[in-house]
Design a protein around this motif. Structure first.
Motif, PDB file in Angstrom:
ATOM      1  N   ARG A 125     -48.440 -94.305  83.438  1.00  0.00           N
ATOM      2  CA  ARG A 125     -47.914 -95.641  83.710  1.00  0.00           C
ATOM      3  C   ARG A 125     -47.477 -96.353  82.427  1.00  0.00           C
ATOM      4  N   TRP A 126     -48.302 -96.291  81.369  1.00  0.00           N
ATOM      5  CA  TRP A 126     -48.078 -97.101  80.180  1.00  0.00           C
ATOM      6  C   TRP A 126     -47.381 -96.368  79.039  1.00  0.00           C
ATOM      7  N   ALA A 127     -47.377 -95.034  79.074  1.00  0.00           N
ATOM      8  CA  ALA A 127     -46.740 -94.273  77.984  1.00  0.00           C
ATOM      9  C   ALA A 127     -46.054 -93.024  78.523  1.00  0.00           C
ATOM     10  N   PRO A 128     -45.203 -93.176  79.537  1.00  0.00           N
ATOM     11  CA  PRO A 128     -44.633 -92.001  80.196  1.00  0.00           C
ATOM     12  C   PRO A 128     -43.791 -91.114  79.283  1.00  0.00           C
ATOM     13  N   SER A 129     -43.125 -91.673  78.316  1.00  0.00           N
ATOM     14  CA  SER A 129     -42.251 -90.856  77.461  1.00  0.00           C
ATOM     15  C   SER A 129     -42.973 -90.285  76.246  1.00  0.00           C
ATOM     16  N   ALA A 130     -44.251 -90.585  76.094  1.00  0.00           N
ATOM     17  CA  ALA A 130     -45.004 -90.150  74.909  1.00  0.00           C
ATOM     18  C   ALA A 130     -45.922 -88.967  75.191  1.00  0.00           C
ATOM     19  N   ARG A 131     -45.763 -88.335  76.337  1.00  0.00           N
ATOM     20  CA  ARG A 131     -46.675 -87.246  76.706  1.00  0.00           C
ATOM     21  C   ARG A 131     -46.649 -86.137  75.665  1.00  0.00           C
ATOM     22  N   GLN A 132     -47.846 -85.769  75.186  1.00  0.00           N
ATOM     23  CA  GLN A 132     -48.023 -84.683  74.222  1.00  0.00           C
ATOM     24  C   GLN A 132     -49.371 -84.030  74.480  1.00  0.00           C
ATOM     25  N   PRO A 133     -49.500 -82.751  74.161  1.00  0.00           N
ATOM     26  CA  PRO A 133     -50.824 -82.126  74.201  1.00  0.00           C
ATOM     27  C   PRO A 133     -51.724 -82.749  73.126  1.00  0.00           C
ATOM     28  N   ALA A 134     -53.010 -82.696  73.330  1.00  0.00           N
ATOM     29  CA  ALA A 134     -53.963 -83.311  72.405  1.00  0.00           C
ATOM     30  C   ALA A 134     -53.789 -82.804  70.977  1.00  0.00           C
ATOM     31  N   ALA A 135     -53.594 -81.522  70.795  1.00  0.00           N
ATOM     32  CA  ALA A 135     -53.441 -80.966  69.443  1.00  0.00           C
ATOM     33  C   ALA A 135     -52.248 -81.589  68.712  1.00  0.00           C
ATOM     34  N   GLU A 136     -51.173 -81.870  69.432  1.00  0.00           N
ATOM     35  CA  GLU A 136     -50.002 -82.500  68.811  1.00  0.00           C
ATOM     36  C   GLU A 136     -50.270 -83.972  68.479  1.00  0.00           C
ATOM     37  N   VAL A 137     -50.969 -84.669  69.368  1.00  0.00           N
ATOM     38  CA  VAL A 137     -51.313 -86.074  69.106  1.00  0.00           C
ATOM     39  C   VAL A 137     -52.111 -86.161  67.808  1.00  0.00           C
TER      40      VAL A 137
END
Length: 157
Positions: A125-137
C-alpha cells in the motif's frame, strides 16, 4: 502491529507507538555512548528489541523528510548497522520477515525469515514501487553509507 517472535526464532522487535522524546533519546544516547556531551539529535528512535537495542531513523540527508532518511540499529552490545536506505525499504524488509536487529546482523545471524502477509499488505500500500528482496534492501543501505559505524564511533570521543 506486533512481530512474530516464534520463541526466539522470529523477529525480536517492539515498535513504539510514537518516537522517543528528545529528552529520552538524549538520556539513552549518553548512556549508550558513554559520552555526556552528546544528545543523539541526529536520531529519531522508534522501537527496540528485547535487549534494549534501538531502531531509529538517522537524520543524515539534509533537507529530506523523515521517510527518506536511513533506518539504523544500535544494539545493546555496542554494535551498529544500517538496516534500510529509507522507510520504503524498511517496509519491504519487515514484510520479508526481518526486524532491525536481524537486518543489522545479516548475513551472519541464524535468522530464518518468514514473510508476513499483514506487513506485506502495508508495504504494497505505502511503497508499491520500492519492492526489493531483503538482501538488496540491506545491501543498498550499506553501500550508500559504508561509514555509518565509524560515524557512530567518532561520537564516543
Amino acid at each position: 502491529m506486533g512481530f512474530d517472535y516464534r520463541d526466539g526464532a522470529g523477529v525480536d522487535f517492539e515498535p513504539y507507538p510514537q518516537f522517543l522524546t528528545a529528552a529520552d533519546t538524549a538520556q539513552w544516547w549518553r548512556a549508550w555512548m558513554g559520552n555526556p556531551s552528546v544528545d543523539g539529535a541526529e536520531f529519531r528512535v522508534f522501537g527496540q528489541d528485547g535487549t534494549g537495542g534501538m531502531a531509529a531513523f538517522w537524520l543524515v540527508r539534509s533537507g529530506e523528510p523523515l521517510t527518506q532518511q536511513p533506518v539504523v540499529f544500535l544494539d545493546s552490545e555496542g554494535r551498529t548497522g544500517l538496516v534500510a536506505r529509507n522507510l520504503d525499504g524498511y517496509l519491504w524488509l519487515i514484510a520479508a520477515g526481518f526486524g532491525p536487529f536481524e537486518a543489522m546482523m545479516y548475513p551472519t545471524h541464524e535468522h530464518e525469515p518468514r514473510a508476513d502477509a499483514r506487513l506485506t499488505q502495508i508495504a504494497e500500500r505505502w511503497a508499491p514501487s520500492a519492492r526489493q528482496p531483503a538482501a538488496e534492501v540491506i545491501g543498498t543501505a550499506r553501500q550508500e553509507f559504508p561509514y555509518f559505524d565509524e560515524t557512530v564511533e567518532s561520537l564516543c570521543r
